[in-house]
Write an enzyme that holds these catalytic residues in place. Structure first.
Site, PDB file in Angstrom:
ATOM      1  N   GLU A 152       1.918 -33.737   0.400  1.00 18.22           N
ATOM      2  CA  GLU A 152       2.965 -33.251  -0.517  1.00 18.22           C
ATOM      3  C   GLU A 152       4.257 -32.853   0.192  1.00 18.22           C
ATOM      4  O   GLU A 152       4.758 -31.744   0.015  1.00 18.22           O
ATOM      5  CB  GLU A 152       2.412 -32.092  -1.368  1.00 18.22           C
ATOM      6  CG  GLU A 152       1.212 -32.522  -2.191  1.00 18.22           C
ATOM      7  CD  GLU A 152       0.688 -31.428  -3.122  1.00 18.22           C
ATOM      8  OE1 GLU A 152       1.161 -30.290  -3.028  1.00 18.22           O
ATOM      9  OE2 GLU A 152      -0.201 -31.739  -3.943  1.00 18.22           O
ATOM     10  N   GLU A 267      -7.127 -38.447  -4.953  1.00 16.98           N
ATOM     11  CA  GLU A 267      -7.505 -37.230  -5.706  1.00 16.98           C
ATOM     12  C   GLU A 267      -7.569 -37.511  -7.205  1.00 16.98           C
ATOM     13  O   GLU A 267      -7.145 -36.696  -8.027  1.00 16.98           O
ATOM     14  CB  GLU A 267      -6.500 -36.091  -5.428  1.00 16.98           C
ATOM     15  CG  GLU A 267      -6.324 -35.780  -3.963  1.00 16.98           C
ATOM     16  CD  GLU A 267      -5.434 -34.583  -3.673  1.00 16.98           C
ATOM     17  OE1 GLU A 267      -5.153 -33.796  -4.598  1.00 16.98           O
ATOM     18  OE2 GLU A 267      -5.023 -34.435  -2.516  1.00 16.98           O
TER      19      GLU A 267
END
Ligand code: XIL
Length: 356
Positions: A152, A267
């Site tokens: 991220e 994910e």
């Protein structure tokens, strides 16, 4: 290109059911049936307390990702000492079952212990980051094959001139925080697959197109400098109420191919907070969405792995992070809360490797 089932989670149960039936019934062409390992993140608390959870991980996974136990928060609670207890347990379990491992994650702006948030100088941040990566990657060298080196790093809704997320690493180390992490990981384990992991590359929104472009730019810059990067991890926390930008995603896959990096789905789950309450409606919508998403990617190039963020609806971060207004439990994953296979599992298994 094969036409894709139209997915619109709010378009009504009938349309969704028909779409899913078509997706499941269609005989995928050879190219749409690659050998793709499937896996899941594994959470240590549930792993320790619930034998059915362990059995499901053993049964359905080719790949295991410690969900939280390789994060700084877990490993570096104490600045002076590393605590590998949870990670070791999950790594041993995975290897004993002949499974591959993904390591998540070496650099992230979140899940940091309190002391790490008090770092103030570039020197200190670089020293701690490099020491962390050297210690962790070295410990699992030869056992953890793939690392989410950086998680991220891309700005949520990027503004011109600032592609990166505002984290302590970005603030103290500048744009080079990414490069520092990849170089450190490669030095310690030159055989590891090193991945840049991030979310939302799939929605039809200008901010998302900007995020895709930033990912491409980061990877190109690393490659130009000779910094090893082997893959892009796409988290794929899919919002059920938002459509998939098939065209943008497909073009992204082609652009990544030109840069010679693979992709992996890291994910996957479906955020169903805005869907109607009925369980079957939600399960159909989730399976249909996952089918559209995966098919779009596979049409361009098979991912190296497809990993869901948990296996059973019994344990999922979606309940806390994206709670429903009606307080019903979320249904984001391939097995229901009682470990019964849902439609999503069938979609996923179409992509699983033939031998598994
Ligand atoms: C989540 C875990 O699932 C939760 O158990 C934890 O409390 C918070 O983190 N993106 C990521 C993951 O990269 O590490 C996050 O995992 C979910 C979002």
């Amino acid at each position: 290109m094969k036409p894709i089932t139209k997915r619109d989670a709010l378009a009504g149960a009938a349309a969704l059911a028909a779409g899913l039936a078509a997706a499941l019934a269609s005989k995928p062409a050879a190219a749409a049936r690659p050998a793709i390992p499937l896996g899941s993140a594994a959470e240590i608390g549930s792993y320790r307390s619930d034998p059915r959870y362990r059995a499901a991980l053993a049964q359905y996974c080719d790949v295991i990702v410690p969900m939280n136990d390789l994060k700084w928060e877990a490993l570096r609670h104490d600045r002076a000492r590393f605590d590998f207890s949870g990670a070791d347990e999950l790594v041993d379990f995975a290897l004993a079952g002949g499974k591959a491992l993904r390591g998540h994650t070496l650099l992230w702006g979140e899940a940091l212990p309190p002391w790490a948030k008090t770092m103030t100088t570039r020197r200190e941040a670089e020293r701690e980051l490099v020491r962390h990566i050297e210690t962790v990657v070295d410990r699992y060298k030869g056992r953890i094959a793939t690392w989410d080196v950086v998680n991220e790093a891309i700005a949520f809704d990027p503004k011109p001139g600032e592609p990166y997320r505002d984290t302590i690493w970005r603030r103290l180390l500048g744009p080079e925080h990414i490069e520092i992490a990849f170089r450190a990981a490669a030095r310690v384990d030159p055989g590891a697959r090193l991945v840049l992991n991030d979310f939302n590359f799939e929605e039809p929104h200008p901010g998302v197109a900007a995020r895709r472009q930033i990912a491409i730019d980061i990877i190109r810059k690393l490659k130009d400098k000779g910094v090893p990067i082997h893959g892009l991890g796409m988290q794929a926390h899919l919002y059920a109420e938002n459509p998939i930008d098939r065209h943008g995603l497909l073009q992204f896959m082609l652009d990544l191919g030109k840069l010679d990096v693979d992709v992996e789905i890291t994910e996957l789950d479906v955020i169903d907070w805005k869907l109607p309450a009925d369980a079957m409606t939600r399960d159909r919508a989730a399976a249909s969405l996952v089918s559209t998403y995966l098919q779009t990617i596979v049409e361009a190039r098979p991912p190296r792995a497809i990993v869901t963020w948990g296996l059973s609806d019994r344990y999922t971060w979606i309940n806390e992070t994206f709670p429903r207004k009606d307080a019903a439990a979320a249904r984001p994953l391939p097995l229901d809360a009682d470990y019964k296979p849902k439609l999503m599992l069938h979609v996923l298994q179409r992509y699983r490797r033939a031998a598994a």
